[in-house]
Design a protein around this motif. Structure first.
Motif, PDB file in Angstrom:
ATOM      1  N   ALA A 188     -18.688 -20.550  27.696  1.00  0.00           N
ATOM      2  CA  ALA A 188     -20.066 -20.063  27.604  1.00  0.00           C
ATOM      3  C   ALA A 188     -20.133 -18.735  26.857  1.00  0.00           C
ATOM      4  CB  ALA A 188     -20.653 -19.919  29.005  1.00  0.00           C
ATOM      5  N   VAL A 189     -19.201 -17.838  27.147  1.00  0.00           N
ATOM      6  CA  VAL A 189     -19.164 -16.537  26.465  1.00  0.00           C
ATOM      7  C   VAL A 189     -18.969 -16.723  24.964  1.00  0.00           C
ATOM      8  CG1 VAL A 189     -17.832 -14.408  26.194  1.00  0.00           C
ATOM      9  CG2 VAL A 189     -18.371 -15.250  28.489  1.00  0.00           C
ATOM     10  N   MET A 190     -18.024 -17.586  24.593  1.00  0.00           N
ATOM     11  CA  MET A 190     -17.735 -17.814  23.171  1.00  0.00           C
ATOM     12  C   MET A 190     -18.879 -18.558  22.492  1.00  0.00           C
ATOM     13  SD  MET A 190     -13.669 -18.821  23.481  1.00  0.00           S
ATOM     14  CE  MET A 190     -13.241 -18.559  21.758  1.00  0.00           C
TER      15      MET A 190
ATOM     16  N   ILE B 166     -10.543 -14.392  31.805  1.00  0.00           N
ATOM     17  CA  ILE B 166     -11.417 -14.932  30.751  1.00  0.00           C
ATOM     18  C   ILE B 166     -11.021 -14.363  29.393  1.00  0.00           C
ATOM     19  CG2 ILE B 166     -13.800 -14.953  29.908  1.00  0.00           C
ATOM     20  CD1 ILE B 166     -14.677 -15.008  32.871  1.00  0.00           C
ATOM     21  N   ASP B 167     -10.707 -13.079  29.344  1.00  0.00           N
ATOM     22  CA  ASP B 167     -10.281 -12.462  28.088  1.00  0.00           C
ATOM     23  C   ASP B 167      -8.983 -13.081  27.576  1.00  0.00           C
ATOM     24  OD1 ASP B 167     -12.457 -10.765  28.094  1.00  0.00           O
ATOM     25  OD2 ASP B 167     -11.365  -9.063  28.949  1.00  0.00           O
ATOM     26  N   TYR B 168      -8.062 -13.379  28.488  1.00  0.00           N
ATOM     27  CA  TYR B 168      -6.805 -14.013  28.096  1.00  0.00           C
ATOM     28  C   TYR B 168      -7.080 -15.377  27.467  1.00  0.00           C
ATOM     29  CZ  TYR B 168      -3.022 -11.015  29.894  1.00  0.00           C
ATOM     30  OH  TYR B 168      -2.105 -10.014  30.076  1.00  0.00           O
ATOM     31  N   LEU B 169      -7.961 -16.160  28.082  1.00  0.00           N
ATOM     32  CA  LEU B 169      -8.267 -17.485  27.540  1.00  0.00           C
ATOM     33  C   LEU B 169      -8.881 -17.379  26.150  1.00  0.00           C
ATOM     34  CD1 LEU B 169      -9.688 -19.474  30.601  1.00  0.00           C
ATOM     35  CD2 LEU B 169      -7.335 -19.297  29.763  1.00  0.00           C
ATOM     36  N   ILE B 170      -9.793 -16.431  25.977  1.00  0.00           N
ATOM     37  CA  ILE B 170     -10.407 -16.243  24.665  1.00  0.00           C
ATOM     38  C   ILE B 170      -9.345 -15.836  23.649  1.00  0.00           C
ATOM     39  CG2 ILE B 170     -12.030 -14.818  23.350  1.00  0.00           C
ATOM     40  CD1 ILE B 170     -13.778 -14.690  25.870  1.00  0.00           C
TER      41      ILE B 170
ATOM     42  N   HIS C 214     -20.810 -18.357  45.055  1.00  0.00           N
ATOM     43  CA  HIS C 214     -21.144 -19.425  44.108  1.00  0.00           C
ATOM     44  C   HIS C 214     -21.842 -18.839  42.867  1.00  0.00           C
ATOM     45  CE1 HIS C 214     -20.318 -21.763  47.705  1.00  0.00           C
ATOM     46  NE2 HIS C 214     -21.305 -21.152  48.314  1.00  0.00           N
ATOM     47  N   SER C 215     -21.243 -17.777  42.359  1.00  0.00           N
ATOM     48  CA  SER C 215     -21.904 -16.994  41.304  1.00  0.00           C
ATOM     49  C   SER C 215     -22.151 -17.782  40.025  1.00  0.00           C
ATOM     50  CB  SER C 215     -21.058 -15.747  40.989  1.00  0.00           C
ATOM     51  OG  SER C 215     -20.964 -14.911  42.117  1.00  0.00           O
ATOM     52  N   LEU C 216     -21.198 -18.618  39.607  1.00  0.00           N
ATOM     53  CA  LEU C 216     -21.355 -19.331  38.335  1.00  0.00           C
ATOM     54  C   LEU C 216     -22.491 -20.354  38.389  1.00  0.00           C
ATOM     55  CD1 LEU C 216     -20.225 -19.547  35.461  1.00  0.00           C
ATOM     56  CD2 LEU C 216     -18.683 -21.333  36.277  1.00  0.00           C
ATOM     57  N   PRO C 217     -22.515 -21.255  39.362  1.00  0.00           N
ATOM     58  CA  PRO C 217     -23.619 -22.227  39.393  1.00  0.00           C
ATOM     59  C   PRO C 217     -24.984 -21.580  39.664  1.00  0.00           C
ATOM     60  CG  PRO C 217     -22.276 -22.434  41.364  1.00  0.00           C
ATOM     61  CD  PRO C 217     -21.531 -21.536  40.420  1.00  0.00           C
TER      62      PRO C 217
ATOM     63  N   GLY D  65     -25.908 -18.819  38.301  1.00  0.00           N
ATOM     64  CA  GLY D  65     -26.277 -18.018  37.131  1.00  0.00           C
ATOM     65  C   GLY D  65     -26.108 -16.532  37.342  1.00  0.00           C
ATOM     66  N   GLU D  66     -25.224 -16.146  38.297  1.00  0.00           N
ATOM     67  CA  GLU D  66     -25.041 -14.735  38.626  1.00  0.00           C
ATOM     68  C   GLU D  66     -23.649 -14.219  38.274  1.00  0.00           C
ATOM     69  OE1 GLU D  66     -25.846 -14.742  42.774  1.00  0.00           O
ATOM     70  OE2 GLU D  66     -27.984 -15.172  42.552  1.00  0.00           O
ATOM     71  N   PHE D  67     -22.846 -15.051  37.628  1.00  0.00           N
ATOM     72  CA  PHE D  67     -21.484 -14.662  37.272  1.00  0.00           C
ATOM     73  C   PHE D  67     -21.538 -13.709  36.072  1.00  0.00           C
ATOM     74  CE2 PHE D  67     -16.965 -16.481  36.383  1.00  0.00           C
ATOM     75  CZ  PHE D  67     -16.419 -15.389  37.026  1.00  0.00           C
ATOM     76  N   VAL D  68     -20.814 -12.608  36.152  1.00  0.00           N
ATOM     77  CA  VAL D  68     -20.863 -11.568  35.122  1.00  0.00           C
ATOM     78  C   VAL D  68     -19.479 -11.382  34.508  1.00  0.00           C
ATOM     79  CG1 VAL D  68     -21.265  -9.117  34.690  1.00  0.00           C
ATOM     80  CG2 VAL D  68     -22.806 -10.381  36.196  1.00  0.00           C
ATOM     81  N   HIS D  69     -19.428 -11.260  33.191  1.00  0.00           N
ATOM     82  CA  HIS D  69     -18.193 -10.957  32.475  1.00  0.00           C
ATOM     83  C   HIS D  69     -18.392  -9.691  31.665  1.00  0.00           C
ATOM     84  CE1 HIS D  69     -15.638 -11.272  28.756  1.00  0.00           C
ATOM     85  NE2 HIS D  69     -14.718 -11.359  29.700  1.00  0.00           N
ATOM     86  N   ARG D  70     -17.594  -8.679  31.971  1.00  0.00           N
ATOM     87  CA  ARG D  70     -17.677  -7.384  31.285  1.00  0.00           C
ATOM     88  C   ARG D  70     -19.104  -6.839  31.279  1.00  0.00           C
ATOM     89  NH1 ARG D  70     -12.608  -5.955  31.857  1.00  0.00           N
ATOM     90  NH2 ARG D  70     -11.139  -7.372  30.856  1.00  0.00           N
ATOM     91  N   GLY D  71     -19.753  -6.988  32.437  1.00  0.00           N
ATOM     92  CA  GLY D  71     -21.090  -6.433  32.599  1.00  0.00           C
ATOM     93  C   GLY D  71     -22.221  -7.276  32.059  1.00  0.00           C
ATOM     94  N   LYS D  72     -21.911  -8.446  31.490  1.00  0.00           N
ATOM     95  CA  LYS D  72     -22.944  -9.304  30.903  1.00  0.00           C
ATOM     96  C   LYS D  72     -22.990 -10.646  31.639  1.00  0.00           C
ATOM     97  CE  LYS D  72     -24.472 -11.218  26.461  1.00  0.00           C
ATOM     98  NZ  LYS D  72     -24.156 -11.346  25.002  1.00  0.00           N
TER      99      LYS D  72
END
Length: 414
Positions: free
Chosen positions: A186-188, A155-159, A316-319, A321-328
């Motif tokens: 979503a993060v951005m 995800i960081d690479y894509l950003i 199925h973390s993303l659908p 609502g449980e997917f976490v990126h860098r703790g958030k």
């Protein structure tokens, strides 16, 4: 031991393939009468097919030399515009593109094949767009000193790639990267990032694999995560720069895909054999070209592979609502102006119908006018992004979507 055993087998097959290739050439030599009658053509064809199947393959090249637009032919230039340890950012363009041509970032799958699997995707889209491609590295070629690479890093690479390209960039995620691309958007969006995508198109992506599960989903669900870690993760041997790195080997991924449709692959090679016997070199060459690409595989880092199995296919973390990126936690409702296009193939046996479309339902903060769904009739997984149906039916839908949403997201600034 797994990787070392494979390397031993590869070395043995490489020698056998070389001898088979020599034998095929000798029996096909027009100066030798054996190539014209009896079993000569049959044996030569059999040796040729075996040599092609057993020959080791390295990383292919895109080799997109030119493109024809409105009956004018332009030379295509390819360049590396950003280098990162686990993947470069490539750019494709031609002089016929207008100055204000849209920037399109194509996110290639990190699933065992190289980005060149999307050669047809790039060749078609560079007709109208300045195309950028994520050229992911083969994990066995990345020294351990470069660190790890997991879903957070992806995800960081894509950003980072989007920041390099700039505001107003359009994103096309093919298959597996639909999940991290949607997460990055979503993060951005939550950060009101100026470089968040103007549009995000997801094709055949496993956003929610609970919808119409396929055999790929079933395999991921049949075993606990510990089974995958103990049975399909290997250590890169001494002969590669990434020695000591834990990886999911590309040859295992290829074996899995081949076994899913073993009958059709055997029939393809049988057809190749018959074409060679009949002297139909053109048809045989087309089959060879496909398998040259299909059998060119690379390794994935163990941490990325295991997290993908866990969060995409098992939890199925993303659908949820449980997917976490860098703790958030990632909040898909934060996407409020990036236009989303979901494309699925009617005959897709890897990502079932509804798995990609789920993204449109999850982005509840996005107006319906900025959502679109397209089901490609009579199209399988690879036909979504390669072949005549992609070029003539699917690509125009994507181009129209990009043209409709040419401006940067509403709150973005340059």
């Amino acid at each position: 031991m797994l990787y070392n055993a494979y390397e031993l087998q590869r070395t043995m097959l490489s020698g056998a393939a070389a001898w088979a290739s020599i034998g095929a050439e000798v029996l096909s030599n027009p100066a030798l009468p054996v190539g014209y009658f009896g079993f000569g053509p049959v044996v030569a064809s059999a040796l040729d097919v075996f040599a092609h199947a057993a020959t080791p393959r390295g990383k292919p090249t895109f080799d997109i030399q030119e493109v024809t637009v409105d009956e004018s032919t332009w030379g295509v230039t390819e360049s590396i515009v950003l280098h990162r340890p686990f993947g470069n950012l490539l750019r494709f363009e031609h002089e016929g593109l207008p100055e204000n041509a849209p920037n399109l970032l194509i996110v290639a799958p990190m699933s065992g094949h190289y980005a060149t699997l999307l050669r047809g995707t790039v060749a078609r889209m560079v007709e109208s767009s300045r195309v950028y491609v994520t050229d992911w590295a083969d994990a066995k070629m990345v020294p351990v000193e470069a660190g790890s690479f997991d879903l957070d890093d992806y995800i960081d690479y894509l950003i980072g790639f989007l920041e390099h390209i700039g505001p107003g960039t359009h994103v096309l995620a093919v298959c597996q990267p639909s999940v991290p691309a949607l997460a990055a958007t979503a993060v951005m969006s939550a950060d009101d990032h100026a470089c968040r995508p103007a549009t995000l198109t997801m094709m055949g992506g496993p956003i929610d694999t609970r919808e119409a599960p396929t055999s790929v989903n079933d395999v991921a669900m049949q075993q606990p995560l510990a089974w995958f870690e103990n049975n399909v993760i290997a250590t890169v041997p001494l002969s590669y720069p990434g020695t000591g790195r834990r990886v999911y080997p590309g040859f295992l991924q290829l074996a899995g895909f081949l076994s899913m449709n073993l009958g059709s692959h055997l029939m393809s090679h049988w057809a190749m054999f018959k074409h060679l016997v009949a002297g139909d070199g053109e048809s045989a060459a087309a089959s060879k070209a496909f398998y040259d690409e299909y059998r060119s595989v690379c390794d994935l880092t163990a941490e990325f592979y295991l997290q993908t199995v866990e969060h995409v296919f098992q939890k199925h973390s993303l659908p949820k609502g449980e997917f976490v990126h860098r703790g958030k936690r990632i909040d898909l409702t934060a996407i409020n102006d990036t236009a989303l296009l979901a494309i699925e193939g009617e005959k897709d046996d890897i990502s079932g119908i509804g798995q990609t479309r789920a993204a449109l339902h999850l982005a509840t903060g996005l107006p319906e006018a900025r959502k679109k769904y397209y089901l490609a009739q009579d199209v399988g997984h690879y036909g979504i992004f390669n072949g005549s149906k992609w070029r003539n039916r699917i690509a125009p839908v994507l181009e129209e979507w990009i043209e409709t949403h040419r401006t940067a997201p509403l709150g973005a600034h340059s």
